[in-house]
Design a protein around this motif. Structure first.
Motif, PDB file in Angstrom:
ATOM      1  N   ALA A 188      11.163  21.415 107.605  1.00 44.67           N
ATOM      2  CA  ALA A 188      11.832  22.660 107.979  1.00 44.67           C
ATOM      3  C   ALA A 188      11.354  23.108 109.356  1.00 44.67           C
ATOM      4  O   ALA A 188      10.180  22.951 109.703  1.00 44.67           O
TER       5      ALA A 188
ATOM      6  N   GLY B  97      17.644  24.020 111.563  1.00 47.52           N
ATOM      7  CA  GLY B  97      16.648  24.279 110.540  1.00 47.52           C
ATOM      8  C   GLY B  97      15.835  23.072 110.142  1.00 47.52           C
ATOM      9  O   GLY B  97      14.927  23.185 109.321  1.00 47.52           O
TER      10      GLY B  97
ATOM     11  N   SER C  51      15.764  21.812 104.955  1.00 49.99           N
ATOM     12  CA  SER C  51      15.997  22.975 105.820  1.00 49.99           C
ATOM     13  C   SER C  51      15.580  24.279 105.150  1.00 49.99           C
ATOM     14  O   SER C  51      15.211  25.242 105.834  1.00 49.99           O
ATOM     15  N   THR C  52      15.613  24.315 103.821  1.00 49.34           N
ATOM     16  CA  THR C  52      15.204  25.530 103.097  1.00 49.34           C
ATOM     17  C   THR C  52      13.723  25.522 102.746  1.00 49.34           C
ATOM     18  O   THR C  52      13.238  26.423 102.047  1.00 49.34           O
ATOM     19  N   GLY C  53      12.987  24.506 103.214  1.00 48.46           N
ATOM     20  CA  GLY C  53      11.543  24.462 103.013  1.00 48.46           C
ATOM     21  C   GLY C  53      11.100  24.052 101.621  1.00 48.46           C
ATOM     22  O   GLY C  53       9.928  24.205 101.284  1.00 48.46           O
ATOM     23  N   LYS C  54      11.990  23.485 100.821  1.00 44.92           N
ATOM     24  CA  LYS C  54      11.628  23.105  99.449  1.00 44.92           C
ATOM     25  C   LYS C  54      11.050  21.701  99.353  1.00 44.92           C
ATOM     26  O   LYS C  54      10.538  21.315  98.302  1.00 44.92           O
TER      27      LYS C  54
ATOM     28  N   THR D 211      19.572  19.712 102.923  1.00 42.45           N
ATOM     29  CA  THR D 211      19.564  21.090 102.419  1.00 42.45           C
ATOM     30  C   THR D 211      18.191  21.458 101.864  1.00 42.45           C
ATOM     31  O   THR D 211      17.663  22.538 102.140  1.00 42.45           O
ATOM     32  N   LEU D 212      17.594  20.569 101.085  1.00 41.65           N
ATOM     33  CA  LEU D 212      16.261  20.837 100.544  1.00 41.65           C
ATOM     34  C   LEU D 212      15.235  21.012 101.663  1.00 41.65           C
ATOM     35  O   LEU D 212      14.380  21.897 101.612  1.00 41.65           O
TER      36      LEU D 212
END
Length: 288
Positions: A166, A244, A224-227, A221-222
């Motif tokens: 991220a 991101g 970029s959202t920091g997961k 997606t995972l």
């Protein structure tokens, strides 16, 4: 009734799936359609091909021999289709995550110089063989061995591994990363088509967990959202810039081998041309 290729495809699909339901899913048809195709084949040949019980479907001794012949017939039919496609003036190249990254345009230009009358078409397919198994492409760029006796793989080069984090992660402020930076982190992996496996890390620097995903969009997606963190080839870093997400080279990671996969005994001269040009672009310095 005469035998048709659809009968043979249903036969092979049932043998691979060992259930009529799963065979129907793989063929994109109904279970009843698969059952009718197999029944029609058995009626035409006068031989029972499968032994059916409530729990399993297994080939009979005669059925096993028939299935092997069916595979050879389908492979020959595939070669006929590819020969016709060569004549039609196009070469379809599959890939799962990324084509050849920054080298893709260079290869495209060289291809147009060598084969101006043959269109080069890139096709993304989120499958282990990148569309080769279902016949949607003529050859495929893969970054892991297929271990399928129907195909042959030819090495064309190697790529560096890049981490994906991220943009807000402190690791994104570094110029490069090392394998130890993954320790204690969650790493998103695609076990079907990806190149990241737990064995890449030594016991002292393993991620805390591997999170399964399906496809590059889910992966990005995972991250970029920091997961999760991710690791992939340099081609992915080039082909999928995403707000991101920051890509950083992993300096001490082993390189990723890149192969061209094709059907065995494929007579197409176009495949040989493509393989030669692909090796040439890997041998040249990568574009900036």
């Amino acid at each position: 009734m005469n035998l048709e290729l659809r009968h043979l495809r249903a036969l092979v699909a049932v043998d691979e799936a060992r259930t009529f339901t799963d065979a129907a899913i793989s063929l994109g048809t109904s279970q009843a359609g698969v059952s009718r195709a197999v029944a029609a084949l058995e009626s035409t040949l006068g031989v029972r091909v499968f032994q059916r019980t409530t729990r399993s479907v297994t080939p009979t001794a005669a059925g096993q021999r028939i299935i092997e012949h069916a595979r050879r017939v389908l492979n020959e039919a595939k070669l006929l289709e590819e020969a016709a496609r060569d004549h039609a003036g196009e070469l379809r190249v599959g890939y799962a995550w990324s084509a050849l990254g920054s080298r893709t345009i260079a290869l495209q230009r060289r291809w147009e110089e060598v084969n101006p009358g043959v269109q080069l078409i890139w096709v993304q397919s989120n499958s282990a063989a990148a569309g080769l198994a279902d016949g949607s492409v003529d050859l495929a760029v893969v970054r892991r061995r297929l271990h399928d006796p129907r195909f042959t793989e030819s090495p064309i080069g190697t790529e560096r591994r890049y981490a994906a984090v991220a943009a807000t992660d402190p690791l994104a402020r570094r110029r490069f990363l090392r394998m130890a930076d993954f320790a204690g982190r969650t790493v998103a992996v695609d076990s079907r088509t990806g190149t990241t496996v737990e064995d890449l890390w030594g016991p002292e620097a393993k991620p805390s967990s591997l999170r399964p995903i399906q496809g590059v969009d889910d992966w990005l997606t995972l991250i970029s959202t920091g997961k999760a963190m991710g690791m992939s080839s340099e081609a992915t870093a080039t082909q999928y810039p995403r707000p991101g997400v920051a890509y950083r080279q992993v300096r001490d990671a082993p390189p990723i081998p890149v192969f061209l996969a094709s059907w065995k005994d494929d007579p197409s001269v176009l495949l040989a041309d493509f393989a030669r040009l692909a090796r040439d672009v890997f041998a040249s310095p990568p574009p900036l």
